[in-house]
Write a protein that holds these residues in place. Structure first.
Motif: not given
Length: 230
Positions: A58, A62, A74, A76, A83, A87, A123, A144, A157
């Motif tokens: 990942l 990115l 980023a 999350v 996951e 992430a 994410l 994603i 993903y």
């Protein structure tokens, strides 16, 4: 015994002398745990190696496909899934500032935090994509989606776990920002609290120190217990 000169948790100028200086340095050591179980949840288990390889993949995506650079943010936003770890740590391996958002928030609360932190990627899981879709499209920020379907602006993903490629080649310094966590907002709008890599790396070592101190207080040898599985 634990924090003095030469001790396992030696401290100098408020920093663990033998501890990691960045979150990237902290997580890279898990590679050595191989096939030992790291996470258990929803009827499945994930080994350290599976986790680390997926996080590296990942991170490469990115930095490569999305063109994000160290210091970019980023978000999350997902519930407590395996996951989530991929992430968070994938973004850290790319040198990004990770912004975990409250999975219980509604669309308006998400929009406030997203406006405030200005992320370069979202994410999210399939349950939350609907709460950030409008903001993402208006702002032109890609995302994603984990455990959800691809849609305009959000790619699904896909695990990239090539063990030979490793994390992206980026430089991360201890004084660089690592995370932004938002306050509860009990007296107003939630505010983003920024922490550096050095601060978060130290926080990651604290539980080990307190566990060791508790063992010593009980007259036991530190580190003699069973391995921890989340």
């Amino acid at each position: 015994m634990l924090t003095g000169e030469g001790a396992p948790f030696e401290v100098a100028d408020g920093v663990y002398v033998r501890g990691p200086r960045t979150l990237r340095e902290f997580v890279e050591v898990v590679w050595g745990f191989g096939d030992r179980v790291f996470l258990v949840g929803e009827g499945e288990s994930v080994t350290y190696r599976e986790f680390f390889d997926a996080a590296c993949g990942l991170g490469r995506r990115l930095a490569g496909e999305y063109g994000l650079r160290p210091g970019d943010r980023a978000v999350v936003a997902m519930r407590n899934l395996p996951e989530w770890q991929v992430a968070f740590w994938g973004a850290q391996l790319a040198g990004l500032v990770v912004v975990p958002l409250n999975a219980w928030w509604g669309e308006e609360e998400f929009a406030h935090a997203l406006d405030d932190c200005g992320p370069g990627v979202l994410l999210v899981d399939g349950e939350r994509v609907g709460r950030v879709r409008g903001w993402a499209r208006a702002a032109g920020v890609p995302g994603i989606v984990f455990r959800g379907e691809a849609e305009p602006g959000f790619a699904a993903y896909e695990v990239d776990d090539d063990p030979l490629l490793g994390p992206p080649d980026v430089e991360v310094a201890p004084e660089d920002d690592a995370t932004i966590f938002y306050t509860s907002g009990t007296t107003g709008r939630p505010k983003g609290a920024v922490a550096t890599h050095l601060a978060q790396a130290g926080a990651a070592v604290h539980p080990r120190y307190f566990a060791a101190a508790a063992a010593v207080a009980r007259g036991e040898r530190p580190g003699g217990g069973a391995p921890v599985v989340s």
